[in-house]
Design a protein around this motif. Structure first.
Motif, PDB file in Angstrom:
ATOM      1  N   THR A  89       0.865  -1.187   0.000  1.00 14.56           N
ATOM      2  CA  THR A  89       0.000   0.000   0.000  1.00 14.56           C
ATOM      3  C   THR A  89       0.895   1.228   0.000  1.00 14.56           C
ATOM      4  N   LEU A  90       0.686   2.107  -0.956  1.00 20.25           N
ATOM      5  CA  LEU A  90       1.447   3.353  -1.075  1.00 20.25           C
ATOM      6  C   LEU A  90       0.563   4.500  -0.607  1.00 20.25           C
ATOM      7  N   VAL A  91       1.027   5.232   0.402  1.00 22.24           N
ATOM      8  CA  VAL A  91       0.240   6.323   0.992  1.00 22.24           C
ATOM      9  C   VAL A  91       1.004   7.636   0.833  1.00 22.24           C
ATOM     10  N   SER A  92       0.298   8.650   0.335  1.00 16.05           N
ATOM     11  CA  SER A  92       0.889   9.976   0.164  1.00 16.05           C
ATOM     12  C   SER A  92      -0.005  11.023   0.825  1.00 16.05           C
ATOM     13  N   HIS A  93       0.636  11.961   1.524  1.00 13.42           N
ATOM     14  CA  HIS A  93      -0.094  13.111   2.072  1.00 13.42           C
ATOM     15  C   HIS A  93       0.088  14.256   1.096  1.00 13.42           C
ATOM     16  N   THR A  94      -0.840  14.403   0.171  1.00 13.40           N
ATOM     17  CA  THR A  94      -0.706  15.362  -0.921  1.00 13.40           C
ATOM     18  C   THR A  94      -1.310  16.714  -0.554  1.00 13.40           C
ATOM     19  N   SER A  95      -1.190  17.647  -1.477  1.00  8.30           N
ATOM     20  CA  SER A  95      -1.766  18.977  -1.258  1.00  8.30           C
ATOM     21  C   SER A  95      -3.287  18.925  -1.211  1.00  8.30           C
ATOM     22  N   ILE A 101       3.539   0.581   2.864  1.00  4.83           N
ATOM     23  CA  ILE A 101       3.171  -0.362   3.922  1.00  4.83           C
ATOM     24  C   ILE A 101       3.261  -1.775   3.366  1.00  4.83           C
ATOM     25  N   VAL A 102       4.065  -2.603   4.029  1.00  2.04           N
ATOM     26  CA  VAL A 102       4.228  -4.003   3.661  1.00  2.04           C
ATOM     27  C   VAL A 102       3.578  -4.851   4.748  1.00  2.04           C
ATOM     28  N   GLN A 103       2.652  -5.702   4.375  1.00  6.04           N
ATOM     29  CA  GLN A 103       1.932  -6.508   5.346  1.00  6.04           C
ATOM     30  C   GLN A 103       2.263  -7.979   5.182  1.00  6.04           C
ATOM     31  N   GLY A 104       2.786  -8.592   6.240  1.00  8.25           N
ATOM     32  CA  GLY A 104       3.092 -10.011   6.227  1.00  8.25           C
ATOM     33  C   GLY A 104       1.963 -10.841   6.799  1.00  8.25           C
ATOM     34  N   PRO A 105       2.227 -12.085   7.200  1.00  3.35           N
ATOM     35  CA  PRO A 105       1.189 -12.948   7.767  1.00  3.35           C
ATOM     36  C   PRO A 105       0.558 -12.310   9.003  1.00  3.35           C
ATOM     37  N   HIS A 106      -0.761 -12.490   9.150  1.00  2.00           N
ATOM     38  CA  HIS A 106      -1.449 -11.910  10.307  1.00  2.00           C
ATOM     39  C   HIS A 106      -2.710 -12.712  10.598  1.00  2.00           C
ATOM     40  N   GLY A 107      -3.221 -12.567  11.814  1.00  2.00           N
ATOM     41  CA  GLY A 107      -4.440 -13.274  12.154  1.00  2.00           C
ATOM     42  C   GLY A 107      -4.877 -13.035  13.587  1.00  2.00           C
ATOM     43  N   TYR A 108      -6.145 -13.330  13.840  1.00  2.86           N
ATOM     44  CA  TYR A 108      -6.763 -13.147  15.149  1.00  2.86           C
ATOM     45  C   TYR A 108      -6.284 -14.216  16.124  1.00  2.86           C
TER      46      TYR A 108
END
Length: 208
Positions: free
Chosen positions: A26-32, A75-82
């Protein structure tokens, strides 16, 4: 992310592994005009000694992100879980979520068209090599002409992060018996079973 010393991920080899195995970022930018987020595949940049990633945006996403004009976060997301508190030995516990994630921040470098095409070529080869009849970007003259055409609709970038915030929260702060039970539940057939997360917990614990 909240700073928890027991869960900090700072080892570069582990960061590289996380990115290599989880290239959909996920690429996140805080733009104008406010926050903008997009999702793309990236690769580790094998032309650099330091940790760096390369990828591309489809036009006109580069304008929406104002790419190259300010800091972005990948944002790089690896293995995850409840993780259910019913899996703990303690009588009183709260539910949680196990995960591995990294935030890479910095100002991206815009690639020139020739390097962008090389990155696209690498990206396609990286994923196509696993199929029976790979369709490479430059396998034939026809493919090469097509590759030249579609690459013009993309903008390549390189990100050498100046800030890295990464975390591996895999029950490292729990007693061994509790970790054993969590892994057993994840490897079972319950509603929150996750073989991938269980395998990562075993690996981090040093199991083969």
């Amino acid at each position: 992310m909240r700073k928890t010393p027991a869960f900090v991920l700072s080892d570069e080899a582990e960061l590289r592994r996380l990115i290599e195995l989880n290239p959909w970022i996920t690429l996140v930018s805080h733009t104008s005009k406010g926050l903008v987020a997009s999702h793309y595949a990236v690769l580790l940049d094998d032309s650099r000694d330091e940790l760096a990633i390369v990828g591309h945006l489809g036009r006109p996403d580069e304008r929406l992100h104002e790419l190259g004009q300010h800091e972005v976060m990948v944002i790089v997301q690896g293995p995850h879980g409840y993780i259910s508190p019913s899996w703990y030995d303690a009588e009183t516990a709260v539910p949680t979520w196990n995960f591995t994630s990294a935030h890479l921040s910095g100002v991206p470098e815009i690639l020139d068209p020739a390097e962008n095409l090389r990155v696209l070529d690498r990206l396609v080869e990286h994923f196509e090599k696993h199929v029976d009849e790979p369709r490479l970007m430059r396998g034939t003259a026809e493919n090469s002409a097509f590759a030249d055409a579609i690459s013009a609709g993309t903008v390549g970038f390189r990100l050498v992060p100046t800030r890295i915030d990464a975390k591996t929260k895999l029950s490292q702060n729990k007693p061994e018996a509790t970790v054993d039970r969590i892994i057993s539940e994840l490897e079972g057939d319950g509603p929150y079973a996750s073989e991938t997360l269980a395998s990562e917990m075993r690996r981090v614990r040093g199991e083969k």
